[in-house]
Design a protein around this motif. Structure first.
Motif, PDB file in Angstrom:
ATOM      1  N   MET A  41     116.521  34.954   7.210  1.00 33.29           N
ATOM      2  CA  MET A  41     117.576  35.761   7.750  1.00 33.29           C
ATOM      3  C   MET A  41     117.103  36.494   8.993  1.00 33.29           C
ATOM      4  SD  MET A  41     119.814  38.763   5.940  1.00 33.29           S
ATOM      5  CE  MET A  41     118.434  39.342   5.055  1.00 33.29           C
ATOM      6  N   ALA A  42     115.906  37.042   8.970  1.00 34.02           N
ATOM      7  CA  ALA A  42     115.384  37.766  10.127  1.00 34.02           C
ATOM      8  C   ALA A  42     115.263  36.836  11.326  1.00 34.02           C
ATOM      9  CB  ALA A  42     114.053  38.408   9.794  1.00 34.02           C
ATOM     10  N   THR A  43     114.859  35.585  11.076  1.00 35.28           N
ATOM     11  CA  THR A  43     114.741  34.615  12.167  1.00 35.28           C
ATOM     12  C   THR A  43     116.113  34.322  12.766  1.00 35.28           C
ATOM     13  OG1 THR A  43     112.807  33.633  11.131  1.00 35.28           O
ATOM     14  CG2 THR A  43     113.954  32.297  12.765  1.00 35.28           C
ATOM     15  N   PHE A  44     117.119  34.135  11.932  1.00 33.28           N
ATOM     16  CA  PHE A  44     118.479  33.894  12.413  1.00 33.28           C
ATOM     17  C   PHE A  44     118.950  35.043  13.294  1.00 33.28           C
ATOM     18  CE2 PHE A  44     123.038  34.602  11.951  1.00 33.28           C
ATOM     19  CZ  PHE A  44     123.544  33.394  12.416  1.00 33.28           C
ATOM     20  N   VAL A  52     115.483  47.763   8.753  1.00 37.24           N
ATOM     21  CA  VAL A  52     115.361  48.366   7.426  1.00 37.24           C
ATOM     22  C   VAL A  52     113.982  48.033   6.879  1.00 37.24           C
ATOM     23  CG1 VAL A  52     117.825  48.348   6.862  1.00 37.24           C
ATOM     24  CG2 VAL A  52     116.430  46.387   6.300  1.00 37.24           C
ATOM     25  N   PRO A  53     113.453  48.864   6.012  1.00 40.19           N
ATOM     26  CA  PRO A  53     112.154  48.564   5.403  1.00 40.19           C
ATOM     27  C   PRO A  53     112.236  47.291   4.549  1.00 40.19           C
ATOM     28  CG  PRO A  53     112.803  50.835   4.994  1.00 40.19           C
ATOM     29  CD  PRO A  53     113.980  50.151   5.593  1.00 40.19           C
ATOM     30  N   GLU A  54     111.141  46.566   4.489  1.00 40.12           N
ATOM     31  CA  GLU A  54     111.099  45.306   3.738  1.00 40.12           C
ATOM     32  C   GLU A  54     111.547  45.460   2.283  1.00 40.12           C
ATOM     33  OE1 GLU A  54     107.990  41.787   2.559  1.00 40.12           O
ATOM     34  OE2 GLU A  54     107.565  43.005   4.315  1.00 40.12           O
ATOM     35  N   PRO A  55     111.152  46.527   1.573  1.00 40.53           N
ATOM     36  CA  PRO A  55     111.627  46.654   0.179  1.00 40.53           C
ATOM     37  C   PRO A  55     113.153  46.703   0.070  1.00 40.53           C
ATOM     38  CG  PRO A  55     109.789  48.133   0.561  1.00 40.53           C
ATOM     39  CD  PRO A  55     110.179  47.573   1.907  1.00 40.53           C
ATOM     40  N   GLU A  56     113.809  47.259   1.065  1.00 40.56           N
ATOM     41  CA  GLU A  56     115.270  47.305   1.041  1.00 40.56           C
ATOM     42  C   GLU A  56     115.869  45.906   1.240  1.00 40.56           C
ATOM     43  OE1 GLU A  56     118.853  49.615   3.351  1.00 40.56           O
ATOM     44  OE2 GLU A  56     116.886  50.580   3.264  1.00 40.56           O
ATOM     45  N   VAL A  57     115.230  45.101   2.089  1.00 38.24           N
ATOM     46  CA  VAL A  57     115.673  43.720   2.292  1.00 38.24           C
ATOM     47  C   VAL A  57     115.508  42.936   0.990  1.00 38.24           C
ATOM     48  CG1 VAL A  57     115.274  41.566   3.557  1.00 38.24           C
ATOM     49  CG2 VAL A  57     115.102  43.762   4.753  1.00 38.24           C
ATOM     50  N   VAL A  58     114.370  43.106   0.336  1.00 35.88           N
ATOM     51  CA  VAL A  58     114.114  42.415  -0.932  1.00 35.88           C
ATOM     52  C   VAL A  58     115.153  42.825  -1.971  1.00 35.88           C
ATOM     53  CG1 VAL A  58     112.480  42.184  -2.846  1.00 35.88           C
ATOM     54  CG2 VAL A  58     111.654  42.110  -0.481  1.00 35.88           C
ATOM     55  N   ARG A  59     115.445  44.107  -2.045  1.00 37.95           N
ATOM     56  CA  ARG A  59     116.447  44.598  -3.007  1.00 37.95           C
ATOM     57  C   ARG A  59     117.805  43.958  -2.745  1.00 37.95           C
ATOM     58  NH1 ARG A  59     120.219  48.251  -2.708  1.00 37.95           N
ATOM     59  NH2 ARG A  59     119.408  49.146  -0.783  1.00 37.95           N
ATOM     60  N   MET A  60     118.200  43.887  -1.487  1.00 39.28           N
ATOM     61  CA  MET A  60     119.495  43.284  -1.153  1.00 39.28           C
ATOM     62  C   MET A  60     119.513  41.799  -1.533  1.00 39.28           C
ATOM     63  SD  MET A  60     122.553  43.058  -0.166  1.00 39.28           S
ATOM     64  CE  MET A  60     123.212  44.435   0.722  1.00 39.28           C
ATOM     65  N   MET A  61     118.428  41.085  -1.258  1.00 43.37           N
ATOM     66  CA  MET A  61     118.376  39.658  -1.595  1.00 43.37           C
ATOM     67  C   MET A  61     118.410  39.446  -3.116  1.00 43.37           C
ATOM     68  SD  MET A  61     118.469  38.029   1.213  1.00 43.37           S
ATOM     69  CE  MET A  61     119.511  39.348   1.813  1.00 43.37           C
ATOM     70  N   GLU A  62     117.736  40.312  -3.869  1.00 37.97           N
ATOM     71  CA  GLU A  62     117.774  40.218  -5.331  1.00 37.97           C
ATOM     72  C   GLU A  62     119.176  40.483  -5.852  1.00 37.97           C
ATOM     73  OE1 GLU A  62     113.181  41.468  -6.417  1.00 37.97           O
ATOM     74  OE2 GLU A  62     114.721  43.026  -6.461  1.00 37.97           O
ATOM     75  N   GLN A  63     119.854  41.466  -5.284  1.00 33.90           N
ATOM     76  CA  GLN A  63     121.215  41.773  -5.717  1.00 33.90           C
ATOM     77  C   GLN A  63     122.174  40.646  -5.356  1.00 33.90           C
ATOM     78  OE1 GLN A  63     121.759  45.601  -3.854  1.00 33.90           O
ATOM     79  NE2 GLN A  63     121.138  46.694  -5.710  1.00 33.90           N
ATOM     80  N   LEU A  64     121.958  40.029  -4.209  1.00 36.94           N
ATOM     81  CA  LEU A  64     122.781  38.896  -3.814  1.00 36.94           C
ATOM     82  C   LEU A  64     122.567  37.731  -4.781  1.00 36.94           C
ATOM     83  CD1 LEU A  64     124.741  37.893  -1.600  1.00 36.94           C
ATOM     84  CD2 LEU A  64     122.735  37.074  -0.361  1.00 36.94           C
ATOM     85  N   ALA A  65     121.316  37.455  -5.118  1.00 32.44           N
ATOM     86  CA  ALA A  65     120.990  36.354  -6.030  1.00 32.44           C
ATOM     87  C   ALA A  65     121.543  36.589  -7.433  1.00 32.44           C
ATOM     88  CB  ALA A  65     119.479  36.159  -6.086  1.00 32.44           C
TER      89      ALA A  65
END
Length: 47
Positions: free
Chosen positions: A1-4, A14-27
């Motif tokens: 996503m960051a590359t896109f 946003v901090p990386e942990p927040e990105v991970v949290r969003m991806m986990e919630q999406l999954a």
């Protein structure tokens, strides 16, 4: 996503942990495509 985003002249600020949290919630189905779009719009800046 960051590359896109980078290829399209945007940077995710946003901090990386927040990105991970969003991806986990999406999954897990807690978030959906629309909420991800809003989140990206709120947390990205044009470069």
């Amino acid at each position: 996503m960051a590359t896109f985003l980078l290829v399209n002249n945007y940077l995710l600020e946003v901090p990386e942990p927040e990105v991970v949290r969003m991806m986990e919630q999406l999954a897990s189905g807690e978030e959906n495509q629309e909420s991800l779009g809003r989140w990206l719009a709120e947390n990205s800046v044009e470069i």
